[in-house]
Design a protein around this motif. Structure first.
Motif, PDB file in Angstrom:
ATOM      1  N   VAL A   1       0.844  -1.196   0.000  1.00  0.00           N
ATOM      2  CA  VAL A   1       0.000   0.000   0.000  1.00  0.00           C
ATOM      3  C   VAL A   1       0.878   1.245   0.000  1.00  0.00           C
ATOM      4  O   VAL A   1       2.038   1.208   0.422  1.00  0.00           O
ATOM      5  CB  VAL A   1      -0.936   0.044   1.233  1.00  0.00           C
ATOM      6  N   VAL A   2       0.304   2.358  -0.459  1.00  0.00           N
ATOM      7  CA  VAL A   2       0.953   3.663  -0.331  1.00  0.00           C
ATOM      8  C   VAL A   2       0.213   4.430   0.759  1.00  0.00           C
ATOM      9  O   VAL A   2      -1.007   4.621   0.672  1.00  0.00           O
ATOM     10  CB  VAL A   2       0.948   4.451  -1.652  1.00  0.00           C
ATOM     11  N   GLN A   3       0.940   4.847   1.771  1.00  0.00           N
ATOM     12  CA  GLN A   3       0.376   5.588   2.890  1.00  0.00           C
ATOM     13  C   GLN A   3       0.615   7.083   2.685  1.00  0.00           C
ATOM     14  O   GLN A   3       1.758   7.535   2.642  1.00  0.00           O
ATOM     15  CB  GLN A   3       1.032   5.137   4.206  1.00  0.00           C
TER      16      GLN A   3
ATOM     17  N   THR B   1       4.908  10.593   3.077  1.00  0.00           N
ATOM     18  CA  THR B   1       4.275   9.650   2.155  1.00  0.00           C
ATOM     19  C   THR B   1       5.229   8.478   1.922  1.00  0.00           C
ATOM     20  O   THR B   1       6.424   8.680   1.680  1.00  0.00           O
ATOM     21  CB  THR B   1       3.972  10.351   0.825  1.00  0.00           C
ATOM     22  N   ARG B   2       4.688   7.243   1.983  1.00  0.00           N
ATOM     23  CA  ARG B   2       5.570   6.082   1.888  1.00  0.00           C
ATOM     24  C   ARG B   2       4.820   4.868   1.365  1.00  0.00           C
ATOM     25  O   ARG B   2       3.615   4.720   1.565  1.00  0.00           O
ATOM     26  CB  ARG B   2       6.182   5.763   3.264  1.00  0.00           C
ATOM     27  N   ALA B   3       5.561   4.001   0.698  1.00  0.00           N
ATOM     28  CA  ALA B   3       5.034   2.702   0.270  1.00  0.00           C
ATOM     29  C   ALA B   3       5.409   1.679   1.329  1.00  0.00           C
ATOM     30  O   ALA B   3       6.544   1.668   1.805  1.00  0.00           O
ATOM     31  CB  ALA B   3       5.611   2.314  -1.081  1.00  0.00           C
TER      32      ALA B   3
ATOM     33  N   GLY C   1      10.694 -15.315   7.953  1.00  0.00           N
ATOM     34  CA  GLY C   1       9.291 -15.002   8.119  1.00  0.00           C
ATOM     35  C   GLY C   1       8.906 -13.679   7.475  1.00  0.00           C
ATOM     36  O   GLY C   1       9.399 -13.327   6.398  1.00  0.00           O
ATOM     37  N   LEU C   2       8.062 -12.916   8.149  1.00  0.00           N
ATOM     38  CA  LEU C   2       7.537 -11.677   7.582  1.00  0.00           C
ATOM     39  C   LEU C   2       8.589 -10.567   7.624  1.00  0.00           C
ATOM     40  O   LEU C   2       9.243 -10.341   8.645  1.00  0.00           O
ATOM     41  CB  LEU C   2       6.294 -11.247   8.368  1.00  0.00           C
ATOM     42  N   VAL C   3       8.755  -9.874   6.499  1.00  0.00           N
ATOM     43  CA  VAL C   3       9.658  -8.727   6.367  1.00  0.00           C
ATOM     44  C   VAL C   3       8.838  -7.538   5.880  1.00  0.00           C
ATOM     45  O   VAL C   3       7.989  -7.692   4.992  1.00  0.00           O
ATOM     46  CB  VAL C   3      10.784  -9.012   5.361  1.00  0.00           C
ATOM     47  N   ALA C   4       9.070  -6.370   6.453  1.00  0.00           N
ATOM     48  CA  ALA C   4       8.400  -5.153   5.989  1.00  0.00           C
ATOM     49  C   ALA C   4       9.412  -4.246   5.307  1.00  0.00           C
ATOM     50  O   ALA C   4      10.499  -4.006   5.842  1.00  0.00           O
ATOM     51  CB  ALA C   4       7.741  -4.417   7.143  1.00  0.00           C
ATOM     52  N   VAL C   5       9.065  -3.774   4.122  1.00  0.00           N
ATOM     53  CA  VAL C   5       9.905  -2.829   3.393  1.00  0.00           C
ATOM     54  C   VAL C   5       9.131  -1.517   3.298  1.00  0.00           C
ATOM     55  O   VAL C   5       7.989  -1.495   2.818  1.00  0.00           O
ATOM     56  CB  VAL C   5      10.233  -3.354   1.977  1.00  0.00           C
ATOM     57  N   VAL C   6       9.725  -0.441   3.795  1.00  0.00           N
ATOM     58  CA  VAL C   6       9.064   0.866   3.810  1.00  0.00           C
ATOM     59  C   VAL C   6       9.892   1.828   2.970  1.00  0.00           C
ATOM     60  O   VAL C   6      11.056   2.108   3.294  1.00  0.00           O
ATOM     61  CB  VAL C   6       8.909   1.396   5.247  1.00  0.00           C
ATOM     62  N   LEU C   7       9.326   2.315   1.889  1.00  0.00           N
ATOM     63  CA  LEU C   7      10.006   3.214   0.958  1.00  0.00           C
ATOM     64  C   LEU C   7       9.422   4.614   1.157  1.00  0.00           C
ATOM     65  O   LEU C   7       8.250   4.857   0.889  1.00  0.00           O
ATOM     66  CB  LEU C   7       9.801   2.756  -0.481  1.00  0.00           C
ATOM     67  N   VAL C   8      10.228   5.536   1.659  1.00  0.00           N
ATOM     68  CA  VAL C   8       9.752   6.826   2.140  1.00  0.00           C
ATOM     69  C   VAL C   8      10.115   7.937   1.163  1.00  0.00           C
ATOM     70  O   VAL C   8      11.286   8.128   0.833  1.00  0.00           O
ATOM     71  CB  VAL C   8      10.354   7.143   3.524  1.00  0.00           C
ATOM     72  N   GLY C   9       9.113   8.686   0.726  1.00  0.00           N
ATOM     73  CA  GLY C   9       9.352   9.841  -0.122  1.00  0.00           C
ATOM     74  C   GLY C   9       9.614  11.067   0.729  1.00  0.00           C
ATOM     75  O   GLY C   9       8.824  11.390   1.617  1.00  0.00           O
ATOM     76  N   MET C  10      10.721  11.771   0.497  1.00  0.00           N
ATOM     77  CA  MET C  10      11.054  12.981   1.252  1.00  0.00           C
ATOM     78  C   MET C  10      11.112  14.162   0.284  1.00  0.00           C
ATOM     79  O   MET C  10      11.855  14.138  -0.693  1.00  0.00           O
ATOM     80  CB  MET C  10      12.412  12.842   1.935  1.00  0.00           C
TER      81      MET C  10
END
Length: 409
Positions: free
Chosen positions: A284-286, A316-318, A330-339
């Protein structure tokens, strides 16, 4: 600018004297312009002028003098002037300069206001961010257009110059040397360029203990024992998992786990790749802020690289959750942050729940804007971190798809 200064600032804004020279030229050009405000800029004006609180913040952030930066003179004088300058910036593409590059023109323009007490409040207001999103989308349309290709030339300020090609490492990227604009269709097309086949091989493709780098990025921080909820807005900017992951239902999986964070510089490759082989759980994009910074960082508050922890929770981030094939990971979270700037976090259309990904497979890209990434692991997953991924003053970018960490097992 020294190499170290360039790394610390991410290559997005130049040293103070060069930034002010650029602002002076922008002011002079604005006085000669009689262009009407773009509809998106006009909507921002209407929002600010119709709300007494926002009008107060906007007026005061221009009147106040930022204490974090040693400005030699005042470049902003009124809200009307600021809006006209924004109107001008959204029809510009970044030009190259080895020593004085203003890679994020809108952040360069707003730099004064971002560093004032009123500015800290103004850029956190959800209504302001919604209006800025429209402005940034309008600019994105321009950067997606053929008109933005004017910066792809071989002049000293062009991205085809010898100096630019050397710094970008253009020989590593797919392009057509025989074409006037290297075969790119717009500035954004150039910004999201692809590596040539074989340039960034996947580390240990058959070893599921080896976790690979998501981006071509410089290490910023490694934190362990991260908490479900913490005060990310204070000094040192600890990670608050609920806020970082936008209250994802799987947050509990990561409590007491680890976060690796790194930032992308202006000339880096801006696409993302999966750190593990596994199945997409969510993507998702937050929505978030665009020009808010961590005021607790004192004089460094308006330097985006110094606000990365804070921005990972606010901007704003994916957010992409991947269930690794290796059960030890197991579960990995990748957070791509727009600055700053457009901050477009574009998830590839194939990255959908249930889709299986190979290690190193592309996840999406930052269309434009300063950017940072976080990789979040469950507790007890990481046995060791690759030497090149350890944050330090002289750290070089970790190559995308290279060895980032080794899992237990």
């Amino acid at each position: 600018m020294s190499t170290q200064d360039y790394k610390q600032r991410g290559g997005w804004l130049p040293e103070q004297d060069d930034l002010e020279s650029w602002l002076k030229r922008l002011e002079e050009t604005e006085r000669e312009s009689d262009e009407p405000l773009h509809p998106a800029v006009e909507r921002l004006r209407e929002l600010v002028e119709s709300d007494p609180t926002l009008r107060m913040y906007a007026t005061r952030m221009i009147e106040q003098v930022p204490t974090a930066k040693p400005y030699g003179r005042r470049h902003l004088h009124s809200l009307d002037q600021l809006l006209r300058l924004i109107n001008q910036v959204i029809t510009l593409a970044p030009e190259f300069s080895e020593k004085s590059m203003v890679m994020t023109p809108l952040a360069g323009l707003l730099d004064w206001t971002m560093g004032t007490p009123a500015g800290f409040a103004f850029y956190r207001d959800p209504r302001v961010n919604e209006a800025l999103k429209d402005v940034l989308n309008a600019w994105c349309e321009y950067l997606d257009s053929p008109g933005s290709l004017y910066v792809l030339n071989d002049s000293a300020a062009g991205w085809k110059s010898e100096d630019a090609q050397r710094i970008v490492g253009m020989d590593q990227f797919v392009h057509d040397p025989s074409d006037e604009h290297w075969g790119f269709t717009s500035w954004n097309d150039f910004f999201t360029r692809h590596f040539k086949d074989g340039e960034r091989p996947v580390a240990a493709p058959d070893d599921d203990r080896i976790i690979t780098s998501v981006c071509e990025s410089t290490p910023y921080k490694i934190s362990t024992g991260v908490q479900r909820r913490d005060e990310f807005w204070v000094k040192e900017q600890p990670y608050s998992l609920e806020d970082l992951l936008a209250h994802d239902p799987e947050v509990g999986e990561f409590v007491d786990g680890a976060v690796f964070q790194a930032f992308l510089s202006a000339t880096n490759y801006h696409r993302w790749h999966s750190p593990v082989a596994g199945t997409v759980r969510r993507a998702v994009v937050q929505p978030g802020t665009y020009f808010s910074e961590a005021d607790t960082e004192g004089k460094d508050a308006i330097e985006p690289p110094e606000s990365q922890g804070y921005l990972a929770h606010m901007a704003t981030r994916a957010i992409i959750l991947i269930e690794a094939d290796n059960p030890a990971i197991g579960l990995v979270a990748v957070v791509l942050v727009g600055m700053n700037e457009v901050s477009s976090c574009v998830i590839d259309p194939h990255v959908t729940p249930g889709r299986h990904l190979e290690k190193g497979e592309e996840l999406g890209y930052f269309q434009y804007g300063g950017s940072t990434e976080c990789v979040v692991f469950r507790p007890g997953v990481v046995e060791s971190v690759a030497l090149q991924a350890v944050p330090r003053a002289d750290a070089a970018p970790v190559k995308v798809r290279s060895h980032l960490a080794t899992a237990v097992g």
